[in-house]
Design a protein around this motif. Structure first.
Motif, short mmCIF file in Angstrom:
data_model
loop_
_atom_site.label_atom_id
_atom_site.label_comp_id
_atom_site.label_asym_id
_atom_site.label_seq_id
_atom_site.Cartn_x
_atom_site.Cartn_y
_atom_site.Cartn_z
N ALA A 78 0.71 -0.87 0.02
CA ALA A 78 0.21 0.14 0.18
C ALA A 78 0.75 2.29 -0.28
O ALA A 78 0.29 1.83 -0.95
CB ALA A 78 -1.09 0.08 0.96
N LYS A 79 1.76 1.37 0.42
CA LYS A 79 3.28 2.27 1.11
C LYS A 79 3.49 2.51 -0.44
O LYS A 79 3.65 3.97 -0.71
CB LYS A 79 3.82 2.39 1.86
CG LYS A 79 3.48 2.27 3.40
CD LYS A 79 4.15 2.06 4.84
CE LYS A 79 3.68 2.22 6.14
NZ LYS A 79 4.20 2.44 7.17
N LEU A 84 4.17 5.69 -5.50
CA LEU A 84 4.19 5.62 -6.84
C LEU A 84 3.01 6.56 -7.06
O LEU A 84 3.47 6.97 -8.93
CB LEU A 84 4.15 3.99 -7.98
CG LEU A 84 4.95 3.54 -7.45
CD1 LEU A 84 4.83 1.77 -7.68
CD2 LEU A 84 7.04 3.83 -7.88
N ARG A 85 2.51 6.63 -6.98
CA ARG A 85 1.44 7.81 -7.49
C ARG A 85 1.60 9.24 -7.62
O ARG A 85 1.50 9.68 -8.32
CB ARG A 85 -0.26 7.33 -6.47
CG ARG A 85 -0.92 8.48 -7.24
CD ARG A 85 -2.46 7.94 -6.14
NE ARG A 85 -3.45 8.63 -6.68
CZ ARG A 85 -4.50 8.87 -5.86
NH1 ARG A 85 -4.51 8.22 -4.67
NH2 ARG A 85 -5.87 9.97 -5.92
N ALA A 86 2.08 9.49 -6.18
CA ALA A 86 2.92 10.44 -6.03
C ALA A 86 3.77 11.07 -6.70
O ALA A 86 4.22 12.03 -7.61
CB ALA A 86 3.35 10.70 -4.33
N GLY A 91 5.26 14.10 -11.10
CA GLY A 91 6.28 13.84 -12.92
C GLY A 91 5.10 14.87 -13.27
O GLY A 91 5.50 15.60 -14.83
N ALA A 92 3.76 14.13 -13.83
CA ALA A 92 3.02 14.56 -14.45
C ALA A 92 2.95 16.15 -14.13
O ALA A 92 2.99 17.12 -15.35
CB ALA A 92 1.71 14.13 -14.37
N VAL A 115 -1.60 14.16 -2.99
CA VAL A 115 -1.46 12.47 -3.12
C VAL A 115 -1.71 12.10 -1.58
O VAL A 115 -1.91 11.18 -1.54
CB VAL A 115 -0.81 12.16 -4.39
CG1 VAL A 115 -1.34 10.18 -3.82
CG2 VAL A 115 -1.00 12.46 -5.62
N ILE A 116 -0.55 12.42 -1.37
CA ILE A 116 -0.15 12.44 0.35
C ILE A 116 -1.14 12.70 1.09
O ILE A 116 -1.47 11.55 2.15
CB ILE A 116 1.35 12.76 0.84
CG1 ILE A 116 2.58 11.55 -0.45
CG2 ILE A 116 1.83 12.14 2.19
CD1 ILE A 116 3.77 12.07 -0.56
#
Length: 218
Positions: A78-79, A84-86, A91-92, A115-116
């Motif tokens: 989960a972490k 990776l999502r953050a 980056g986007a 995100v975090i």
């Protein structure tokens, strides 16, 4: 003279009848009290069994809720997913920034921080959901801690400690539940039936061969 003789003959019979009536009433009362005691004992065993079932159900509820929370928010997978999502969102945002340098990095940090923050809020909300099953566990433990059966309260306390300290420690919880059932089993077993003693009436005057019908006393 004759009346006195008649009275002397009647008195022993009347006294015997009174004694028989007294013994009959005493025996009836004894049986009634014994029946009531058996009913109370059966009701107590039924209540204890229901309390034990509720404790086990509460333990399972904590484990299920805890495992779901751990899978979604606590485990390394989960972490890693949120990291990776953050990074992806950051980056986007960096790539979309019309400016480079400080402003692009600031945009990337802001997106990653969002995100975090969302992950932290979701984790906190998930952790708060554990309060309900933990409260149920606490309520299930209280009546069992008041029991006087040997070793039962200690076994219940160990179950509560094991699940509270680490709901994911399946081995420790399983051992605590096994000890709880071992302490519970004697309390749920119905009492053994009373031993019966057989005897035979002797003949008149207590002499001669034993005759009559067998008598049973509990």
């Amino acid at each position: 003279m004759y009346m006195n003789d008649a009275l002397l003959n009647v008195v022993p019979g009347a006294a015997g009848a009174v004694v028989l009536l007294f013994l009959g009433a005493w025996e009836s009362d004894r049986r009634t009290r014994r029946t009531e005691a058996r009913k109370e004992a059966a009701a107590d065993r039924a209540a204890l069994e229901a309390q034990a079932d509720e404790l086990v159900a509460a333990v399972l509820a904590v484990q299920v809720a805890g495992n779901v929370h751990g899978h979604l928010w606590v485990g390394w997978k989960a972490k890693l997913a949120v990291v990776l999502r953050a990074l992806g969102e950051g980056g986007a945002a960096y790539a979309r920034s019309p400016q480079r340098g400080f402003w692009a990095v600031a945009a990337a940090n802001e997106s990653a921080g969002t995100v975090i923050d969302q992950w932290n809020q979701g984790s906190l909300a998930s952790a708060e959901k554990l309060a309900a099953p933990l409260g149920r566990l606490g309520a299930a433990v209280v009546p069992l801690l008041r029991r006087r059966e040997p070793g039962l309260a200690e076994a219940v306390e160990e179950v509560f400690t094991a699940i509270s300290e680490n709901y994911a420690d399946d081995d420790r919880i399983a051992r605590a539940l096994e000890a709880f059932h071992e302490a519970l089993r004697p309390a749920l077993e119905p009492p053994a039936p009373p031993r019966r003693r057989w005897s035979l009436h002797r003949g008149p005057g207590g002499s001669g061969p034993q005759t009559g019908y067998p008598m049973v006393s509990e």
